[in-house]
Enzyme design. Structure first.
Site, PDB file in Angstrom:
ATOM      1  N   LYS A   1    -142.794 -49.909   3.373  1.00  0.00           N
ATOM      2  CA  LYS A   1    -143.299 -48.560   3.553  1.00  0.00           C
ATOM      3  C   LYS A   1    -144.742 -48.513   3.063  1.00  0.00           C
ATOM      4  O   LYS A   1    -145.145 -49.396   2.291  1.00  0.00           O
ATOM      5  CB  LYS A   1    -142.412 -47.559   2.820  1.00  0.00           C
ATOM      6  CG  LYS A   1    -142.652 -47.470   1.310  1.00  0.00           C
ATOM      7  CD  LYS A   1    -141.912 -46.309   0.722  1.00  0.00           C
ATOM      8  CE  LYS A   1    -142.327 -46.056  -0.710  1.00  0.00           C
ATOM      9  NZ  LYS A   1    -143.652 -45.510  -0.888  1.00  0.00           N
TER      10      LYS A   1
ATOM     11  N   GLU B   1    -142.456 -38.728 -12.304  1.00  0.00           N
ATOM     12  CA  GLU B   1    -143.112 -39.897 -12.890  1.00  0.00           C
ATOM     13  C   GLU B   1    -144.128 -39.486 -13.943  1.00  0.00           C
ATOM     14  O   GLU B   1    -144.871 -38.519 -13.738  1.00  0.00           O
ATOM     15  CB  GLU B   1    -143.833 -40.696 -11.807  1.00  0.00           C
ATOM     16  CG  GLU B   1    -142.939 -41.294 -10.737  1.00  0.00           C
ATOM     17  CD  GLU B   1    -143.740 -42.134  -9.763  1.00  0.00           C
ATOM     18  OE1 GLU B   1    -144.293 -43.156 -10.204  1.00  0.00           O
ATOM     19  OE2 GLU B   1    -143.817 -41.764  -8.593  1.00  0.00           O
TER      20      GLU B   1
ATOM     21  N   HIS C   1    -138.063 -41.805   0.216  1.00  0.00           N
ATOM     22  CA  HIS C   1    -137.102 -41.819  -0.889  1.00  0.00           C
ATOM     23  C   HIS C   1    -136.249 -40.555  -0.948  1.00  0.00           C
ATOM     24  O   HIS C   1    -135.009 -40.615  -0.958  1.00  0.00           O
ATOM     25  CB  HIS C   1    -137.822 -41.965  -2.229  1.00  0.00           C
ATOM     26  CG  HIS C   1    -138.639 -43.201  -2.361  1.00  0.00           C
ATOM     27  ND1 HIS C   1    -138.387 -44.350  -1.641  1.00  0.00           N
ATOM     28  CD2 HIS C   1    -139.710 -43.486  -3.149  1.00  0.00           C
ATOM     29  CE1 HIS C   1    -139.263 -45.279  -1.981  1.00  0.00           C
ATOM     30  NE2 HIS C   1    -140.071 -44.775  -2.889  1.00  0.00           N
TER      31      HIS C   1
END
Length: 488
Positions: free
Chosen positions: A152, A220, A244
């Site tokens: 990806k 994150e 995702h």
């Protein structure tokens, strides 16, 4: 091919971009671990391909350093065995010379299987496919196989994804193409299917009659880490949502497949995506981090436009127009430079229609939490009674932790995917129509993103306020992940 098999057939594993970061951090450590576990066939080889003018000895030295750094169970003897099977071909990705050398080497090795892995910038995927085909390497050897693994991001929007699919399918057959998303190989993501389809207690609850809403978060603490130029072109929607998050959403929402194999699983995912509506403008929040907690803002990062409007955070409300999920919103969110690392799925159940107890505080809803990172596991949270003569309710949790239960580290996602690619099991990889269906869902957001000033949020802190409002206006709230710092 059964997903329980753990031995790969003899093959040449060819890595385009062998000197790059992905190879050093993920691919070579994965191949090394497979070798340690005896999953690599003793006749298999690794062939590196890159533009760099290196000797094979120099390449082995570079990769040894990477494997030593990434693999705690590093063993010198095992590395020497693997390094002896490592070859190198130098050349550009858009010129025939290097591919002709590669074809000659493969002919000399006489291995029946070939896996070509594109650990390169997306701009050269089409060049690699073309040169492989023109060198005769897309054709499968007699009794063997040839497979192309594509990293990806797969395209930058729906049109470019369609163009790339058409280009690859002109050179390889669909069954030869493995479009990768490493989140699908994480243990909790795989265990989600087992939880649903191998246990009688969960699937009857998996519907709009019992579930109030679903939350999926990938948060994150890191910023750009030198990837500012990439992120300026990608942003959070392309980097995380299109692949995702939508894949995790499909694992939660798809119908039970007749068989858990590549064809049936991917058929059900495509059906699910066809029922997902594009989010309305008022149901999407775009954010960007500014300086805070000792961290620079996104606009101060290296290779970032000082006036950039690129989104480093997004949250959205998605509706699924089918019988199972009608009226159940799916809330998805992801962002950079937040207060901690957390990837998890939360299914929040509806409260019972009548509670016969005198409650001091409001009844909290039951929740099923699937932790993907940092500590993989599954937790069921529900109401129970505190000890004593009075009926006083409190929260109880049944917690399954992979590390504690199995007393062994989980396989890295790339270890699983590399082995699956060599075995020809495409269950955890994406099909052409699946990728295009995902782009259809997020493309309207990309169109709005170009004309929207993102809502700012403090680096090292919580989500932008608009993300909380997205749930607050319907009387809901984000479930606080365990991976967030306690002081925020």
């Amino acid at each position: 091919m059964s997903r329980s098999a753990n031995k790969a057939p003899p093959c040449a594993f060819v890595i385009f971009g062998v000197t790059g970061d992905l190879t050093k951090r993920k691919l070579l450590p994965a191949l090394y671990r497979l070798h340690l576990r005896g999953s690599l066939h003793p006749d298999s080889v690794i062939i590196g391909h890159a533009r760099s003018d290196l000797t094979v000895q120099e390449l082995r030295g570079r990769l040894q350093e990477a494997v030593e750094h990434e693999v705690p169970e590093y063993d010198q003897e095992a590395w020497d065995e693997l390094a002896a099977r490592l070859h190198y071909v130098q050349g550009p990705y858009d010129q025939k010379e290097g591919f002709q050398k590669l074809a000659q080497l493969l002919a000399e090795l006489e291995l029946p299987g070939r896996v070509f892995y594109t650990a390169t910038p997306p701009s050269v995927y089409a060049d690699i496919a073309r040169e492989l085909d023109e060198a005769g390497l897309a054709e499968e050897p007699a009794g063997g196989f040839a497979r192309l693994v594509v990293e990806k991001p797969f395209g930058a929007d729906l049109e470019s994804a369609k163009e790339l699919n058409a280009t690859l399918l002109a050179r390889f057959q669909e069954r030869q193409i493995f479009r990768i998303d490493h989140y699908l190989a994480k243990e909790t993501a795989q265990n989600l299917a087992v939880l649903r389809f191998a246990n009688s207690m969960f699937e009857p609850l998996w519907n709009s009659a019992q579930i109030d809403h679903v939350q999926i978060s990938v948060l994150e603490p890191l910023g750009m880490e030198g990837r500012g130029s990439f992120y300026e072109g990608a942003g959070v929607i392309r980097d995380v949502f299109q692949n995702h998050l939508l894949q995790l959403m499909a694992l939660v929402g798809m119908e039970p497949p007749a068989r858990f194999d590549a064809r049936e699983v991917r058929n059900e995912k495509v059906k699910f995506f066809s029922a997902v509506e594009c989010p309305a403008p008022g149901e999407t929040v775009l954010g960007q981090y500014v300086s805070g907690n000792g961290h620079p803002g996104y606009r101060q990062e290296e290779d970032v436009d000082p006036g950039s409007r690129q989104a480093t955070y997004a949250a959205m409300r998605l509706e699924v127009k089918n019988w199972r999920w009608a009226g159940v919103p799916f809330y998805l969110r992801s962002g950079k430079r937040l207060a901690g690392k957390a990837s998890e799925i939360v299914l929040q159940f509806r409260n019972p229609p009548h509670v016969p107890f005198d409650l001091v505080t409001p009844l909290e809803p039951d929740q099923l939490v699937l932790r993907i990172a940092p500590d993989e596991g599954i937790e069921l949270r529900f109401n129970g009674k505190h000890p004593g003569q009075r009926i006083e309710l409190g929260r109880i949790a049944l917690d399954f932790d992979y590390q504690e239960t199995y007393d062994a580290p989980n396989p890295d996602a790339y270890e699983t995917l590399v082995l699956d690619a060599m075995q020809g099991d495409a269950t955890l990889f994406m099909r052409a129509d699946e990728v295009e269906a995902q782009w259809r869902i997020v493309e309207p957001i990309l169109d709005r993103e170009n004309h929207t000033t993102p809502e700012f949020y403090e680096a090292g802190g919580l989500d932008p306020e608009g993300a909380f409002d997205l749930l607050r206006r319907s009387g809901r709230a984000w479930v606080r992940p365990a991976g967030l710092r306690e002081d925020v």
